[in-house]
Design a protein around this motif. Structure first.
Motif: not given
Lengths: 810, 219
Positions: B20, B23-24, B28, B49
């Motif tokens: 997570m 991505k943050d 993304l 990812n």
């Protein structure tokens, strides 16, 4: 928690049971793994092999709903093999107390049962008393009615064979767990028990926790570093909201609820202030009048006076056995006895058991006010699938709520630390935090009462209520303030100043406190202690991971509850390597934890004090006469069970569990062949509770997008189901679609000689998020623990089969 | 001196905080996924990812369940083959930062042909790079180059609650990896370090790589 998160690193053995802490409290594993690094054994007892099990030394699959059998067997094992810490048990528990002649236990039922009302008369469980009201003790343990002998008799039925038959755990595995955990009965060893909703969500949830208390007392594990019974509380400030009486049956600080039998303050105080039962008992609850009067003073301020009972008569009182839980409210709505209400901080149409009933109940309301960050299955109940919105009359007021990063305030963590958080950003749009909704709302109601009068205006108009909401003002009020000049030691406090400690609260109206437990958290001298972020500590505190200057912890910044049980009768720590407190022969040493209660260690004659200060007898309760369903925990099957009998007694399920009796409260008969599979339900790391927040977080939905059902390869083969197939899970209450996750992490059990299959499902997915599935709770049972009215979400009976097509999941 | 990661899978709880956080930090977007009978989601690395926790479960001969977690990412090889292959087509498409040892895809990736891209992806012994049709870029973990060059640790390491991932100077990380391996030998007799001489993201596995992921280790 009796202890706190960091303290877990001090343990020699962690029994994680009724908790999947790696998934639901990920940061806990930091401390669990530190314990492992130090050589601790990690045991996970749970129906499913989870991400927690993956990091433990031993995973023990157990049939959901058989925890008391498993733990009762451990009690029997401790007693038979004399593995208890004798000095601790003799000095600090009620092992030697003689129980009155009215107490009995016959074939699964305790004395005092009224089968009509499904309640016990607890008076029959009372201790034997001398003429002066003190207790009859038998330190030699010869009297067959002393607690330790009753305990032995009660758990003698919990043989390895019986435990194995009911739990499905092989005897050698049971023995392995018992041996590993009971090794912490040595005075210098400690075992911790970590639990969560896997224990509470049963019709005998409180009694499961009681069983753990008995084990921990026998092994001398309460009060010591690395010990305790540690409830892992939830992210939404579960600890703090419980402390502040979010549950209907208590007032803030766990003062008893106002009940109809106590019409005056005097009657209430008499009813709720226990008498000391042993000379050396501290009996802390003798202070209840100070806390109660200070609470009334907090509520009504200047308007609360001695002459008007501090406003006691203005408050509503619950019937003696009245239940005002969520579920009775839902049932009352269903019966048409409730027309509207506020639903805040919960998503009943998703998270409550037997959801079809809940959804139907809310349809009957005229109006409903919800405060939510996102729309939820509850706010949008009236246009759920299969319902024509035109047929639902409910008028819904949806108040946009601030997210927790959009507000300031405090959260109490599981270790009882009060921690301040700042507002990171302003709330979006018209969103407000609850304080900014409720304070103006109450002011509007007060205006209406002032101008239009109304029935019983006093509690509304006499409230000590602010014009505007300021979070920190409430932090101050919760701590408590002086209402007249009071001298404490050499310092005089003036009206409006902060009370320094709860020892300074008084029953005469000179002090207020909205929660006595938090008194001391916001003082004149040190300000708002929830903002403290100072890592300084003494070497003794460093040894056991106590940071006394980091935030503040209730009560009085004591980090380990019952810590005076960590020393022997002379005040020497049981474990000299990890002392929590210590007596140097004349006084308690400085620079350690804040001592629980005053006085000297119990070996000091009249000056000695017993360690369990919240009990009137000062002792840890092996025999616990205060619960609704018995003084000793007893194995009962879940209300829905694959069994028609069990070996412990003829009483199949608890004789006093709570339930309701509408047409939607259906229950399958024990052993119903239509529903042969045990279903257990749970959450997961990626979604939080019912998923109302996390399903609206795209990255989390990406990681866990849809409802699944975890099942064994063995069951999948029988049912012709392959991994990834769409399936229907069906109970007597409804059907739910899910995707099959066929896994070695779930395995069949052998129960009473027969194979019993178990499946597991999360409850985070709801119809409002497209294509993800709908509430698992449409399957679960509306049956409840009689002490807490917590639902039995962890065990019900279902069937499962392959779906021809899916409509809820796509 | 280059930087390195240690990823001690024997401490990983697959909380996916790293997945997570990655991505943050990189902004993304989420992609649409489905439940297919596993917790591993998205099913594979993709342009959205760059860090993915892989799940693998099995039963041992004595009927014990083992569930292994593998937080997959670019290994930032000491001698990156992807860079060698890319240099043959478009020099500078993939570079190695001398300060940190980070292996980075540059804008020049857009000049690579479809065949070049295929060759680079095939060459990676760890099956890491992915091609983004939309941006015509090769995508993979960038070691949070922006953070690391400003003295911060990569976001995945920052988010890890259990100490599975640590980040620092290569020499220190290698020493820590050896220390942990030695300590684990009692409980994980088959534990080993994946290609420690060749990579700067050193995975510590509890048993053979086939019980984690086929590309977990090259040797």
């Amino acid at each position: 928690m009796t202890n706190h998160w960091i303290d877990i690193k001090n343990t020699n053995c962690a029994l994680i049971m009724g908790s999947n802490c790696a998934e639901h409290h990920p940061v806990s594993m930091k401390w669990v793994l530190r314990a492992k690094d130090n050589g601790a054994k990690l045991i996970h007892v749970d129906p499913k092999f989870s991400r927690t099990s993956a990091r433990c030394d031993l995973h023990v699959p157990i049939r959901s709903g058989s925890d008391i059998a498993f733990l009762g067997g451990m009690i029997n094992y401790i007693l038979e093999n004399k593995l208890y810490q004798t000095e601790y048990v003799k000095n600090y528990t009620n092992a030697s107390v003689v129980v009155g002649a009215d107490y009995s236990f016959n074939d699964g039922v305790f004395s005092g049962l009224d089968p009509q009302t499904r309640t016990y008369d607890k008076k029959t469980w009372a201790y034997s008393k001398k003429k002066d009201g003190t207790l009859v003790l038998d330190p030699e343990w010869k009297n067959p009615r002393c607690v330790i002998n009753l305990l032995k008799k009660h758990y003698s039925r919990y043989t390895l064979k019986n435990v194995c038959d009911v739990t499905g755990v092989p005897e050698e595995t049971i023995l392995q767990v018992y041996n590993d955990f009971c090794a912490t009965g040595r005075p210098d060893k400690a075992g911790t028990i970590m639990y969560a909703l896997g224990w509470t969500q049963h019709t005998n949830g409180v009694q499961i926790i009681r069983t753990s208390a008995i084990i921990q007392l026998l092994l001398g594990n309460i009060g010591v570093a690395g010990g305790g019974i540690n409830a892992l509380r939830g992210e939404p400030n579960v600890q703090g909201s419980t402390d502040h009486a979010i549950l209907y049956d208590t007032l803030p600080g766990y003062l008893p609820m106002l009940r109809a039998q106590w019409q005056t303050l005097d009657e209430y105080l008499k009813g709720c202030t226990p008498q000391k039962q042993l000379p050396n008992s501290v009996n802390w609850k003798s202070n209840n009048p100070k806390y109660m009067v200070s609470l009334l003073k907090g509520w009504f301020g200047e308007n609360a006076t001695k002459e008007n009972d501090f406003g006691y008569s203005w408050l509503p009182k619950l019937e003696p056995r009245g239940n005002a839980s969520y579920y009775s409210s839902i049932d009352r709505a269903y019966q048409g006895k409730m027309r509207g209400g506020f639903v805040f901080g919960v998503n009943p149409c998703q998270s409550f058991p037997n959801t079809h009933k809940v959804r139907a109940c809310l349809d009957k309301l005229d109006w409903m006010v919800c405060g939510e960050v996102h729309n939820s299955e509850t706010t949008d109940n009236w246009h759920r699938p299969g319902v024509d919105p035109k047929t639902v009359k409910t008028e819904v007021f949806l108040l946009p709520s601030a997210h927790r990063i959009e507000k300031e305030g405090t959260i109490s963590n599981s270790g009882r630390w009060l921690q301040w958080f700042d507002k990171a950003v302003e709330p979006a749009g018209d969103a407000r935090d609850f304080g900014h909704m409720l304070v103006p709302l109450m002011n509007k109601i007060r205006d209406l009462y002032a101008t239009e009068k109304g029935v019983l205006p006093e509690p509304i108009l006499n409230l000590n209520w602010p014009k505007d909401f300021v979070a920190e003002e409430w932090t101050k009020r919760i701590n408590g303030q002086f209402w007249s000049d009071v001298t404490v030691g050499d310092k005089t406090y003036h009206k409006g100043q902060q009370v320094p400690k709860f020892m300074n609260l008084a029953a005469d109206g000179s002090t207020s406190s909205l929660n006595w437990l938090y008194c001391g958290s916001y003082t004149e001298e040190e300000g708002n202690k929830s903002k403290k972020r100072d890592k300084s500590q003494t070497p003794a505190q460093a040894k056991i991971g106590i940071f006394p200057n980091w935030s503040w912890c209730w009560p009085v910044n004591r980090r380990v509850l019952y810590n005076r049980a960590s020393v022997d009768a002379n005040g020497k720590p049981w474990n000299p390597n990890l002392p929590v407190v210590e007596w140097d022969g004349t006084k308690w040493k400085e620079g350690m934890d804040v001592l629980d209660g005053g006085g000297a260690p119990v070996g000091n004659g009249e000056k000695g004090r017993l360690p369990f200060i919240m009990c009137a007898d000062g002792l840890g309760h092996l025999f616990g006469p205060g619960r609704e369903d018995g003084p000793f925990p007893e194995h009962y099957e879940p209300v829905e069970t694959p069994l028609k009998s069990h070996p412990f007694s003829k009483q199949l399920s608890s004789p006093v569990y709570l339930t309701y009796h509408s047409d939607l409260d259906k229950l399958a008969e024990p052993g119903d062949p239509r529903y042969p599979i045990v279903l257990t339900t749970y959450s997961m790391t990626e979604h939080w509770c019912g998923g109302g927040e996390t399903r609206n977080t795209p990255n989390l939905l990406e990681a866990e997008p849809q409802l699944y059902v975890e099942m064994s390869h063995e069951l999948a083969e029988i049912k012709g189901i392959k991994n990834g197939d769409g399936v229907i899970v069906e109970s007597i209450r409804g059907k739910v679609e899910a995707i099959a996750m066929v896994t070695v992490r779930i395995r069949p059990f052998t129960i009473m000689g027969k194979t019993v299959h178990l499946i597991g499902m999360p409850f985070a997915f709801g119809w409002l998020t497209p294509k993800c599935g709908d509430s698992t709770n449409r399957l679960t049972t509306g049956v409840y623990d009689p002490n807490t009215t917590i639902q039995e979400d962890k065990a019900c009976m279902v069937d499962i089969y392959k779906a021809d097509k899916l409509t809820e999941i796509a | 001196m280059p930087k390195a990661f240690l990823v001690d899978t024997t401490r990983c709880t697959a909380c996916r905080g790293c997945q997570m956080a990655c991505k943050d930090w990189h902004n993304l977007p989420a992609i649409e996924t489905k439940q297919t009978g596993t917790h591993q989601n998205p099913p594979d690395l993709n342009p959205c990812n760059l860090k993915l926790v892989r799940f693998h479960e099995h039963k041992t001969k004595d009927n014990k369940v083992v569930w292994n977690f593998f937080p997959d990412q670019c290994r930032h090889c000491v001698n990156p083959i992807c860079k060698d292959v890319a240099d043959m087509a478009v020099p500078g498409a993939i570079i190695k930062d001398s300060q940190t040892g980070a292996v980075l895809c540059t804008e020049k990736c857009k000049e690579l042909t479809a065949d070049d891209v295929k060759a680079i992806i095939t060459a990676c012994p760890y099956n890491i790079p992915r091609y983004d049709e939309a941006t015509k870029m090769l995508t993979k973990c960038d070691m949070c180059f922006d953070r690391v060059s400003n003295g911060l640790i990569p976001m995945c390491v920052k988010s890890c609650p259990t100490g599975t991932m640590v980040f620092g100077e290569r020499a220190e990380i290698l020493a820590e990896a050896k220390r942990r391996l030695e300590a684990l030998k009692k409980t994980f007799p088959k534990a080993y370090l994946c290609d420690p001489k060749d990579v700067n993201v050193i995975f510590l596995l509890g048993e053979e790589k086939e019980h984690y992921y086929e590309y977990a280790s090259f040797m």
